[in-house]
Design a protein around this motif. Structure first.
Motif, PDB file in Angstrom:
ATOM      1  N   SER A  33      41.278   9.165  28.697  1.00 25.74           N
ATOM      2  CA  SER A  33      39.827   9.038  28.651  1.00 25.74           C
ATOM      3  C   SER A  33      39.223   9.501  29.973  1.00 25.74           C
ATOM      4  CB  SER A  33      39.440   7.582  28.380  1.00 25.74           C
ATOM      5  OG  SER A  33      39.886   6.750  29.433  1.00 25.74           O
ATOM      6  N   ASP A  34      37.934   9.751  29.969  1.00 28.71           N
ATOM      7  CA  ASP A  34      37.220  10.125  31.189  1.00 28.71           C
ATOM      8  C   ASP A  34      37.227   8.933  32.149  1.00 28.71           C
ATOM      9  OD1 ASP A  34      35.448  10.834  33.168  1.00 28.71           O
ATOM     10  OD2 ASP A  34      33.855  11.476  31.811  1.00 28.71           O
ATOM     11  N   ARG A  37      33.884   7.166  32.498  1.00 28.94           N
ATOM     12  CA  ARG A  37      33.219   6.996  31.203  1.00 28.94           C
ATOM     13  C   ARG A  37      32.158   5.904  31.187  1.00 28.94           C
ATOM     14  NH1 ARG A  37      38.490   4.180  28.344  1.00 28.94           N
ATOM     15  NH2 ARG A  37      37.425   2.324  27.598  1.00 28.94           N
ATOM     16  N   TRP A  99      35.052  15.330  22.769  1.00 29.83           N
ATOM     17  CA  TRP A  99      36.247  14.958  23.522  1.00 29.83           C
ATOM     18  C   TRP A  99      35.887  14.470  24.916  1.00 29.83           C
ATOM     19  CZ3 TRP A  99      39.143  17.839  27.480  1.00 29.83           C
ATOM     20  CH2 TRP A  99      40.457  17.401  27.657  1.00 29.83           C
ATOM     21  N   ARG A 100      36.373  13.278  25.283  1.00 32.83           N
ATOM     22  CA  ARG A 100      36.118  12.664  26.592  1.00 32.83           C
ATOM     23  C   ARG A 100      34.636  12.479  26.887  1.00 32.83           C
ATOM     24  NH1 ARG A 100      40.509  15.480  30.718  1.00 32.83           N
ATOM     25  NH2 ARG A 100      42.357  14.438  29.918  1.00 32.83           N
ATOM     26  N   CYS A 102      30.636  10.705  25.670  1.00 26.88           N
ATOM     27  CA  CYS A 102      30.043   9.433  25.276  1.00 26.88           C
ATOM     28  C   CYS A 102      28.795   9.726  24.465  1.00 26.88           C
ATOM     29  CB  CYS A 102      29.699   8.580  26.509  1.00 26.88           C
ATOM     30  SG  CYS A 102      28.453   9.338  27.567  1.00 26.88           S
ATOM     31  N   GLU A 125      30.460   5.161  19.971  1.00 28.31           N
ATOM     32  CA  GLU A 125      31.359   5.707  20.977  1.00 28.31           C
ATOM     33  C   GLU A 125      32.789   5.449  20.512  1.00 28.31           C
ATOM     34  OE1 GLU A 125      28.827   5.854  25.006  1.00 28.31           O
ATOM     35  OE2 GLU A 125      29.490   3.822  24.490  1.00 28.31           O
ATOM     36  N   ALA A 128      38.200   4.443  23.474  1.00 27.14           N
ATOM     37  CA  ALA A 128      38.422   4.840  24.871  1.00 27.14           C
ATOM     38  C   ALA A 128      37.345   5.782  25.396  1.00 27.14           C
ATOM     39  CB  ALA A 128      39.809   5.470  25.041  1.00 27.14           C
ATOM     40  N   CYS A 129      36.183   5.749  24.783  1.00 28.92           N
ATOM     41  CA  CYS A 129      35.055   6.568  25.232  1.00 28.92           C
ATOM     42  C   CYS A 129      33.844   5.672  25.504  1.00 28.92           C
ATOM     43  CB  CYS A 129      34.673   7.600  24.177  1.00 28.92           C
ATOM     44  SG  CYS A 129      35.927   8.865  23.883  1.00 28.92           S
ATOM     45  N   LEU A 137      42.548   8.458  23.752  1.00 27.47           N
ATOM     46  CA  LEU A 137      41.772   9.108  22.704  1.00 27.47           C
ATOM     47  C   LEU A 137      42.613   9.230  21.434  1.00 27.47           C
ATOM     48  CD1 LEU A 137      40.104  12.005  24.742  1.00 27.47           C
ATOM     49  CD2 LEU A 137      39.336   9.644  24.465  1.00 27.47           C
TER      50      LEU A 137
END
Length: 307
Positions: A33-34, A37, A99-100, A102, A125, A128-129, A137
């Motif tokens: 994940s980012d 985030r 992807w990654r 929100c 969301e 994991a975002c 993810l």
């Protein structure tokens, strides 16, 4: 001879260790994940810079306390977050981020449905975002099950599910599932989604590292199955679209190299029901709206009103 056998065994062990290590590296890189985030302020700044029209929309919603946070505990036990804008309409749009990303980074899309079309808007969301719990993810595959939980909670007479990038893959993967009763009109819009996780990761291995899919992708997929309960091969938007019996609009940038443009064509062909396709000129990944704002809105309006 014994020495040669020992050398071969050592070589095989080294190759196996390298493959497993490489597989874990790829898995962690792809599904991580980012790390920022939860930095909503940064997400808002980026959104308002890239899509200035979103700021006036968000300000107007906040002035009447219409932009609401909502949470839902998934069957896994993890708590997921979404933004919800309730217009009191019988029509709802579920907007799914990439992807990654929100939900905040896709307020531009929520604005279209709420302001231009008069829909309630739910912006979940994914695992994991943003503010949703989770460690990795799910690339749309298990996300389809989570979006179904949101769909059941917020279903209305008319429902549109619109996703971009990984959100588009989630949208297509969801589209092949059995939908809850009571929805009179349901439609799907996918914007630059991939055919399947295997294809997307194979493209990125080739594009970024100059590597073939075999054997690293095979090992990574096996590790994903062991760690997270799903494999790259089974996570197929293409196979799910084949089962979809609802109208679907396919959008893809003609200059997309992150999710290559070629992927939209087998997806479009796989859908056997009502459908439309728009390949946007000179648009890179997830930028079809930014490059063609008026046309994007017009296409969405035409698609959702074509009953």
């Amino acid at each position: 001879m014994k020495k040669l056998i020992c050398l071969l065994v050592v070589l095989i062990v080294i190759i196996v260790v390298l493959l497993i290590g490489g597989g874990f590296y790829m898995l962690n890189f792809s599904l991580a994940s980012d790390p920022n985030r939860m930095d909503n302020d940064s997400c808002y700044r980026q959104q308002f810079k890239d899509y200035p029209e979103s700021k006036a929309w968000v300000d107007s919603l906040r002035s009447v306390h219409a932009l609401r946070d909502t949470f839902l505990t998934m069957p896994t036990g993890r708590r997921h977050h979404a933004f919800f804008v309730d217009k009191g309409s019988k029509r709802t749009a579920i907007v799914i981020h990439g992807w990654r990303d929100c939900a905040i980074k896709f307020f531009w899309l929520g604005r279209i449905y709420e302001q231009e079309l008069g829909y309630n808007v739910l912006m979940p969301e994914l695992e994991a975002c943003g503010e949703s719990e989770g460690d990795a993810l799910q690339m749309g595959w298990k996300d389809r099950l989570d979006v179904m939980q949101w769909l059941k909670k917020f279903k209305t007479d008319t429902l549109v599910v619109h996703g971009v990038s990984m959100g588009a893959a989630t949208t297509m993967m969801l589209s092949g599932m059995e939908m809850p009763d009571g929805i009179k009109d349901m439609r799907f819009v996918e914007d630059c989604g991939y055919t399947c996780v295997w294809d997307e990761f194979a493209e990125q291995l080739k594009e970024q590292f100059g590597l073939p899919a075999f054997p690293l992708l095979n090992v990574s997929s096996m590790l994903c199955r062991l760690c997270y309960g799903w494999s790259f091969e089974e996570a197929s938007a293409l196979e799910q679209v084949k089962k979809c019996r609802y109208p679907m609009l396919f959008i893809h940038g003609a200059d997309d190299t992150f999710v290559p443009t070629w992927m939209v064509y087998p997806l479009y062909e796989a859908h056997k029901g009502e459908k439309d396709i728009w390949v946007t000129e000179a648009a890179e990944h997830a930028l079809s709206y930014r490059e063609h704002k008026s046309e994007y809105i017009r296409r969405i309006k035409n698609f959702v009103s074509n009953r």
